[in-house]
Scaffold this motif. Structure first.
Motif, short mmCIF file in Angstrom:
data_model
loop_
_atom_site.label_atom_id
_atom_site.label_comp_id
_atom_site.label_asym_id
_atom_site.label_seq_id
_atom_site.Cartn_x
_atom_site.Cartn_y
_atom_site.Cartn_z
N THR A 142 0.83 -1.18 0.00
CA THR A 142 0.00 0.00 0.00
C THR A 142 0.88 1.24 0.00
O THR A 142 2.07 1.18 0.32
CB THR A 142 -0.92 0.03 1.24
OG1 THR A 142 -1.78 1.16 1.15
CG2 THR A 142 -0.11 0.12 2.52
N MET A 143 0.31 2.37 -0.36
CA MET A 143 1.04 3.62 -0.40
C MET A 143 0.19 4.68 0.32
O MET A 143 -0.56 5.42 -0.29
CB MET A 143 1.34 4.03 -1.85
CG MET A 143 2.26 5.25 -1.98
SD MET A 143 2.61 5.66 -3.71
CE MET A 143 3.55 4.21 -4.22
N GLU A 144 0.31 4.69 1.65
CA GLU A 144 -0.44 5.66 2.44
C GLU A 144 0.05 7.08 2.19
O GLU A 144 -0.72 8.04 2.18
CB GLU A 144 -0.32 5.32 3.93
CG GLU A 144 -0.93 3.98 4.29
CD GLU A 144 -0.79 3.67 5.77
OE1 GLU A 144 -0.13 4.45 6.47
OE2 GLU A 144 -1.33 2.64 6.22
N VAL A 145 1.36 7.21 2.01
CA VAL A 145 1.97 8.51 1.71
C VAL A 145 2.54 8.43 0.30
O VAL A 145 3.18 7.44 -0.06
CB VAL A 145 3.09 8.86 2.72
CG1 VAL A 145 3.70 10.21 2.39
CG2 VAL A 145 2.52 8.84 4.14
N GLN A 146 2.31 9.44 -0.49
CA GLN A 146 2.76 9.44 -1.87
C GLN A 146 4.27 9.20 -1.95
O GLN A 146 5.07 9.90 -1.32
CB GLN A 146 2.44 10.79 -2.53
CG GLN A 146 2.77 10.86 -4.01
CD GLN A 146 1.92 9.91 -4.83
OE1 GLN A 146 0.81 9.59 -4.46
NE2 GLN A 146 2.45 9.44 -5.95
N GLY A 147 4.62 8.13 -2.70
CA GLY A 147 6.03 7.82 -2.89
C GLY A 147 6.61 6.90 -1.85
O GLY A 147 7.77 6.50 -1.95
N SER A 194 6.06 3.26 -0.11
CA SER A 194 5.34 1.98 -0.14
C SER A 194 5.47 1.28 1.21
O SER A 194 6.49 1.38 1.89
CB SER A 194 5.88 1.07 -1.25
OG SER A 194 5.69 1.66 -2.52
#
Length: 210
Positions: free
Chosen positions: A179-184, A186
């Protein structure tokens, strides 16, 4: 008169005998090598024929499970030279004419390939297998058949499946995803869906979400 003729004759005769001995050794080595090749080819033909016949019967049986009422077969292109022959795969889903696998739909090709793969599994079981998006072209009904087949083999092999299909995920013991909760950035997540006590004699396929 060549007074050195006897000495030269003896030297030439010795050289001739040496070369003749070498030539006989080479001939014998060639014969031994050809005999060995013939024995290996004969053994290979026998092993290949036995394995091919087992895979053929397994393929027919598994295909019948995936496509109830359907028929499938694998045939050698040259029965007289099985070591150099190719293999033709034929599949006939229910209600269709027997045809080459290249003429099937994407889902039918996928299930036919799965049937052939597990036909080999029945002859030479592997401890684990990785299935990458095998169920992607399958519809709901075929996914159910695919999962049922997977479950039948979980007592002898462990499966790692890369999939986006919810039905496939539901059958797994453990899910792994990214998942990518924060952009950039993982992050890898995991969730154990079943405990070992739930299925003491079998292991469900572990599913990897890409």
């Amino acid at each position: 008169v060549n007074l050195a003729a006897p000495e030269e004759h003896a030297q030439l005769e010795e050289r001739y005998n040496f070369l003749l001995s070498q030539q006989q050794d080479l001939v014998k080595a060639k014969e031994d090598l050809l005999n060995t090749v013939q024995k290996i080819n004969a053994s290979t033909r026998q092993n290949f024929r036995e394995t091919f016949d087992k895979v053929r019967e397994n393929f027919k049986a598994i295909y019948g499970q995936l496509f109830p009422g359907g028929e499938a077969d694998v045939r050698l292109t040259d029965e007289a030279d099985i070591l150099n022959a190719g293999v033709d795969i034929f599949a006939q889903p229910p209600g269709k004419k027997l045809m080459n696998i290249t003429l099937l739909s994407g889902g039918e090709k996928a299930l036919t390939a799965v049937a052939l793969l597990f036909a080999f599994f029945m002859v030479r079981p592997a401890p684990f297998a990785v299935l990458d998006e095998v169920d992607a072209p399958l519809d709901e009904a075929n996914v159910t058949r695919f999962i049922t087949l997977i479950k039948a083999f979980t007592d002898q092999s462990q499966f790692i499946m890369i999939t986006h299909n919810k039905r496939s995920m539901e059958t797994a013991d453990t899910l792994y995803g990214v998942t990518m909760e924060v952009q950039g950035v993982s992050r890898i997540l995991s969730a154990r869906l079943k405990t070992l006590e739930d299925r003491p004699q079998a292991r469900s396929p572990e599913t990897v979400l890409s």
